[in-house]
Design a protein around this motif. Sequence first.
Motif, PDB file in Angstrom:
ATOM      1  N   LYS A   1       0.828  -1.201   0.000  1.00 43.77           N
ATOM      2  CA  LYS A   1       0.000   0.000   0.000  1.00 43.77           C
ATOM      3  C   LYS A   1       0.869   1.260   0.000  1.00 43.77           C
ATOM      4  O   LYS A   1       0.544   2.256  -0.662  1.00 43.77           O
ATOM      5  N   TYR A   2       1.981   1.206   0.724  1.00 45.64           N
ATOM      6  CA  TYR A   2       2.901   2.354   0.765  1.00 45.64           C
ATOM      7  C   TYR A   2       3.521   2.603  -0.607  1.00 45.64           C
ATOM      8  O   TYR A   2       3.599   3.747  -1.069  1.00 45.64           O
TER       9      TYR A   2
ATOM     10  N   ALA B   1       0.844   4.009  -2.955  1.00 45.92           N
ATOM     11  CA  ALA B   1       0.546   5.399  -2.610  1.00 45.92           C
ATOM     12  C   ALA B   1       1.680   6.321  -3.049  1.00 45.92           C
ATOM     13  O   ALA B   1       1.445   7.439  -3.519  1.00 45.92           O
ATOM     14  N   LYS B   2       2.915   5.841  -2.924  1.00 45.37           N
ATOM     15  CA  LYS B   2       4.070   6.650  -3.317  1.00 45.37           C
ATOM     16  C   LYS B   2       4.074   6.879  -4.825  1.00 45.37           C
ATOM     17  O   LYS B   2       4.414   7.977  -5.298  1.00 45.37           O
TER      18      LYS B   2
ATOM     19  N   GLU C   1       1.498   7.050  -6.697  1.00 40.81           N
ATOM     20  CA  GLU C   1       0.405   7.969  -7.019  1.00 40.81           C
ATOM     21  C   GLU C   1       0.628   9.354  -6.433  1.00 40.81           C
ATOM     22  O   GLU C   1      -0.203  10.242  -6.591  1.00 40.81           O
ATOM     23  N   GLY C   2       1.742   9.533  -5.738  1.00 42.06           N
ATOM     24  CA  GLY C   2       2.051  10.826  -5.149  1.00 42.06           C
ATOM     25  C   GLY C   2       1.271  11.130  -3.889  1.00 42.06           C
ATOM     26  O   GLY C   2       1.153  12.287  -3.489  1.00 42.06           O
ATOM     27  N   LYS C   3       0.757  10.083  -3.247  1.00 42.05           N
ATOM     28  CA  LYS C   3      -0.010  10.260  -2.011  1.00 42.05           C
ATOM     29  C   LYS C   3       0.833   9.872  -0.809  1.00 42.05           C
ATOM     30  O   LYS C   3       1.797   9.115  -0.924  1.00 42.05           O
ATOM     31  N   LYS C   4       0.439  10.372   0.358  1.00 49.71           N
ATOM     32  CA  LYS C   4       1.139  10.051   1.582  1.00 49.71           C
ATOM     33  C   LYS C   4       0.296   9.081   2.394  1.00 49.71           C
ATOM     34  O   LYS C   4      -0.839   9.374   2.749  1.00 49.71           O
ATOM     35  N   LEU C   5       0.868   7.890   2.673  1.00 47.11           N
ATOM     36  CA  LEU C   5       0.161   6.880   3.451  1.00 47.11           C
ATOM     37  C   LEU C   5       0.567   7.006   4.908  1.00 47.11           C
ATOM     38  O   LEU C   5       1.731   6.836   5.265  1.00 47.11           O
TER      39      LEU C   5
END
Length: 239
Positions: free
Chosen positions: A198-199, A202-203, A205-209
């Motif tokens: 998941k990390y 998310a990385k 996609e430029g998101k912060k998990l």
Amino acid sequence: MNKQLQIFTNGFIKENPLLVLNIGLCSSLGVTTSIFNGLGMGMGMLFVLLMSEIVISIFRKLIPSAIRLPVFIIIIAAFTTIVQLVLQAYVESLYDALGVFLPLIVVNCIIMGRVEAFASKNNTGNSILDALGMGLGYTFVLVLISFFRELLGGGTLMSGTPLMITLIPENYRIGMFNSAPGGFLVFGFLAAIVQFVKYILAKKEGKKLAPPKVHDCSACSSACGLQKNKENVEKEESK
């Protein structure tokens, strides 16, 4: 991804009851000493969850809100009893192996959570997809845990069935995996792998998990209505 496909895949990935939501862990760690036991428990849970969601979704508008939980428990208990009787009659070895965890399906958090959060608020078609996704996701993780525990702890696969094969000599087996600590260890590694994947996603996609800062209803994706009830209580108290 269309809505129906998203509902079905939630139980495998986004909201897997064991590796993501971390509910129903007691039975999952208690019966996963062999693939045969894990598969049997998973199929039993899948049947009860599927039939319970179908019945509750059909009669959701007729069940009074004040007594919905007792009604849900009665419906779940009826299908759990069917599973017990069938296993006792035709697969007695599995019935004995599952032991107390089989009747405890009645109060399993996974089933109670899904019938309350989903089946009681959605149509029958979507409820079937939800039950299949959650049930198959649960079963897959049970079989995965059972695979490592049986292989490393017993040196075999599919023990207790005509398909049993021995892969590891007795002197090289790790008996700890037959006990509760071994179950927790395997589950911990699998949960860590899921979080790592998941990390990475998310990385990309430029998101912060990150874990939620506040552990309350606002941090939960389940539409169980508890947050709404809490807000209503707060409004009443403010009056």
